[in-house]
Design an enzyme around this catalytic site. Structure first.
Site, PDB file in Angstrom:
ATOM      1  N   ASP A  75       0.799  -1.230   0.000  1.00  0.00           N
ATOM      2  CA  ASP A  75       0.000   0.000   0.000  1.00  0.00           C
ATOM      3  C   ASP A  75       0.830   1.279   0.000  1.00  0.00           C
ATOM      4  O   ASP A  75       1.995   1.296   0.395  1.00  0.00           O
ATOM      5  CB  ASP A  75      -0.965   0.010   1.198  1.00  0.00           C
ATOM      6  CG  ASP A  75      -0.255  -0.139   2.539  1.00  0.00           C
ATOM      7  OD1 ASP A  75       0.747  -0.885   2.608  1.00  0.00           O
ATOM      8  OD2 ASP A  75      -0.682   0.499   3.525  1.00  0.00           O
ATOM      9  N   GLU A 132      -0.857  -1.938   5.111  1.00  0.00           N
ATOM     10  CA  GLU A 132       0.027  -1.945   6.286  1.00  0.00           C
ATOM     11  C   GLU A 132      -0.056  -0.633   7.048  1.00  0.00           C
ATOM     12  O   GLU A 132       0.111  -0.602   8.260  1.00  0.00           O
ATOM     13  CB  GLU A 132       1.483  -2.211   5.849  1.00  0.00           C
ATOM     14  CG  GLU A 132       2.469  -2.385   7.008  1.00  0.00           C
ATOM     15  CD  GLU A 132       2.913  -1.065   7.637  1.00  0.00           C
ATOM     16  OE1 GLU A 132       3.113  -1.023   8.865  1.00  0.00           O
ATOM     17  OE2 GLU A 132       3.050  -0.065   6.902  1.00  0.00           O
TER      18      GLU A 132
END
Ligand SMILES: [Zn+2]
Ligand SMILES: [Zn+2]
Length: 386
Positions: A75, A132
């Site tokens: 991400d 995350e």
């Protein structure tokens, strides 16, 4: 293992492509699509959609009984990229400022290399984790049955680190990243006229006592040899336009960080005890909430030894074993609290223009790709020896 010039070129191209198309947590549709396609092309078994946009690739070679999981996060962050580069983010307000585009490419590069050479015996699960950055991707993968679907004897994680050279790694046993939890305390008194405090129950004075006593938890309760942080970061009460009104309530909130489960438990209990104690002292009530967000990342000694051997094979003598832990968190902890784990740092070179993680000028360093891929591939070969 040495990457061919063509392989390295392809990985750099891919890294730039991912960098220019950043996606936030649980929105990694494009990224995870590319990951799944490249794994499948290499003949790796692919499981999509675990934890929303998560992807797990499984490669079984020989009949070795051991299974390991390698994790990369995919991400980006909700912030604008302020650097000029040919592959600057094309998505306004989103950027890969933590280098997860690099992490994705390293693990893909190693997976494809291992699928080609197949020089190990056992099972490796390549974990491409969404979200995350504070959105709970690892927890969701674990909650949705990661370890039932993909049993692992050990898990490994890697993060880029500016300040270390790109052919340098740091592998250290013990605590690597702190737990990251939130807490709130609401003191409930009885509001009254500011000139007549005796007719109410003042929560503001109680809050003042609580705040001054808060740091005694770290100073007087926690073992002085154990790091811990308790911070009050928000205080809400009253109204600056009503300076003759004692409010009913004061709301306080903050963060708590620790590097061990024991200290984390202590912080949770002690902040609450202090809040209740102060409330009792002043004859008011206190509501307390402690929200456990991310556990600490603590490297298991044996697993760390295995990671260190692979890092030494990948970077020779340039492996540091004395690197300090970070007060940041990483939800890799949800994997490594279930089975033994090790989290390692890969050098990202000097901080260009002072840009560190989460800076609008940050970028993963392509010069680290070779070291990172070699580390992952070597780790699998050494961990799963025939
Ligand atoms: Zn980050
Ligand atoms: Zn990160």
């Amino acid at each position: 293992m040495d990457l061919s010039e063509q392989d390295l070129h392809d990985l750099i191209e891919l890294r730039h492509d991912l960098h220019s198309h950043p996606e936030l947590g649980f929105e990694e549709e494009r990224t995870s699509g590319i990951v799944a396609r490249l794994l499948e092309e290499a003949g790796i078994e692919v499981h999509r959609g675990l934890g929303g946009t998560g992807v797990v690739g499984t490669l079984r070679v020989g009949n070795g009984p051991r299974a390991i999981g390698l994790r990369a996060d995919m991400d980006a962050l909700a912030m604008p990229e302020r650097a000029e580069r040919p592959y600057t983010s094309r998505i306004p307000g989103k950027m890969h400022a933590c280098g997860h585009d690099g992490h994705t490419v390293l693990l893909l590069g190693a997976a494809r290399e291992l699928a080609r050479t197949r020089n190990f015996s056992g099972t490796v699960h390549f974990i491409f984790q969404p979200a995350e950055e504070g959105r709970g991707g690892a927890k969701r993968m674990v909650d949705e049955g990661f370890f039932d679907l993909f049993p692992c004897d050990a898990v490994y994680g890697l993060h880029n680190m500016p300040g270390l050279a790109t052919d340098e790694m740091a592998v250290v046993a013990g605590p690597q990243l702190a737990s990251s939890d939130s807490w709130t305390v609401t003191f409930r008194g009885i509001g009254t006229h500011g000139a007549k405090p005796h007719l109410g129950k003042d929560p503001v004075t109680a809050a003042g006592h609580f705040l001054t006593a808060l740091q005694t938890i770290v100073g007087r309760v926690v073992d002085p040899l154990q790091p811990a942080v308790v911070s009050a970061c928000s205080v809400q009460a009253g109204n600056p336009d009503a300076l003759n009104v004692i409010p009913d309530t004061v709301e306080i909130g903050g963060t708590a960080r620790a590097y061990s489960a024991l200290v984390r438990d202590q912080l949770e209990a002690e902040i609450g005890r202090l809040a209740q104690g102060v409330a009792t002292m002043f004859g008011i009530a206190a509501d307390y909430r402690f929200l456990r967000r991310i556990p600490p990342v603590i490297n298991d000694p044996d697993t760390t030894r295995r990671a260190l051997a692979a890092a030494t094979a990948a970077c020779g003598a340039k492996v540091r074993t004395d690197f300090p832990p970070s007060t940041a968190g990483d939800d890799f902890a949800f994997f490594s609290q279930t089975v033994p784990g090790a989290y390692v740092w890969l050098g990202n070179g000097p901080a260009v223009d002072g840009a560190l993680h989460h800076n609008s000028g940050y970028d993963f360093n392509d010069a680290a790709i070779e070291t990172g891929v070699r580390f992952w591939a070597t780790l699998v070969q050494q961990e799963l020896t025939p």
